[in-house]
Enzyme design. Structure first.
Site, PDB file in Angstrom:
ATOM      1  N   ILE A  35       0.857  -1.186   0.000  1.00 28.97           N
ATOM      2  CA  ILE A  35       0.000   0.000   0.000  1.00 28.97           C
ATOM      3  C   ILE A  35       0.898   1.243   0.000  1.00 28.97           C
ATOM      4  O   ILE A  35       1.018   1.961   1.005  1.00 28.97           O
ATOM      5  CB  ILE A  35      -0.961   0.016   1.215  1.00 28.97           C
ATOM      6  N   PRO A  36       1.568   1.501  -1.134  1.00 32.80           N
ATOM      7  CA  PRO A  36       2.384   2.719  -1.198  1.00 32.80           C
ATOM      8  C   PRO A  36       1.484   3.947  -1.105  1.00 32.80           C
ATOM      9  O   PRO A  36       0.347   3.924  -1.567  1.00 32.80           O
ATOM     10  CB  PRO A  36       3.077   2.618  -2.562  1.00 32.80           C
ATOM     11  N   HIS A  37       1.999   5.000  -0.486  1.00 34.31           N
ATOM     12  CA  HIS A  37       1.168   6.184  -0.299  1.00 34.31           C
ATOM     13  C   HIS A  37       2.020   7.437  -0.145  1.00 34.31           C
ATOM     14  O   HIS A  37       3.212   7.354   0.106  1.00 34.31           O
ATOM     15  CB  HIS A  37       0.252   6.002   0.919  1.00 34.31           C
ATOM     16  N   GLY A  38       1.358   8.568  -0.312  1.00 29.90           N
ATOM     17  CA  GLY A  38       2.035   9.835  -0.147  1.00 29.90           C
ATOM     18  C   GLY A  38       1.046  10.985  -0.142  1.00 29.90           C
ATOM     19  O   GLY A  38      -0.103  10.830  -0.559  1.00 29.90           O
TER      20      GLY A  38
END
Length: 154
Positions: A64-67
């Site tokens: 769950i990559p996020h930014g």
């Protein structure tokens, strides 16, 4: 918060071919750019920098990559189902084949955390994950992600 609030059918990538974590993040950033209007490079740089702090590979083939980005108006997601898993430096050292990229406005705070929690709950549901892995249809994947409660009532 339902995942249908975060992701639309055009944001579902049902049969991605990537050879590495970096290439996968580039493909996700490209799709996110087409949805948000934010430059692909800005999205990629933000997500890649977050990955440098520690992998967002949560285990069981899921990441769950996020930014957070100033140009994002609403919390937005992009989902990818990979044809072949890639090394994502996950907590369990298993390669990743399901990835939910989450982008949030810089001031999203608690809403960003709620969205991450919701995604994690849905992707912990074994039945949902199994069905998602078994289809290459974007609409079907979207329906599975959107309609699943992600938790069992007590």
């Amino acid at each position: 918060m339902d995942l249908s609030d975060l992701i639309e059918v055009p944001a579902v990538m049902p049969a991605v071919k990537a050879n590495s974590k970096k290439q996968l993040l580039q493909l996700l950033s490209e799709r996110a750019a087409s949805i948000t209007g934010i430059p692909e490079r800005e999205i990629f740089d933000t997500v890649f920098q977050r990955e440098r702090l520690g992998s967002t590979g949560v285990g069981n083939g899921i990441a769950i990559p996020h930014g957070k980005l100033s140009g994002v108006k609403n919390i937005t997601g992009v989902f990818a189902r990979l044809e072949t898993p890639v090394d994502f430096e996950s907590l369990d050292d298993e390669p990743v084949d399901l990835v939910f990229l989450l982008l949030a406005p810089e001031g999203a705070g608690a809403d960003h955390l709620k969205a991450l929690s919701r995604i994690a709950r849905v992707l912990r549901d074994g039945d949902t994950v199994s069905k998602v892995r078994g289809t290459r249809d974007a609409s079907a994947i979207h329906a599975l992600l959107s309609e699943t409660p992600g938790y069992k009532a007590a």
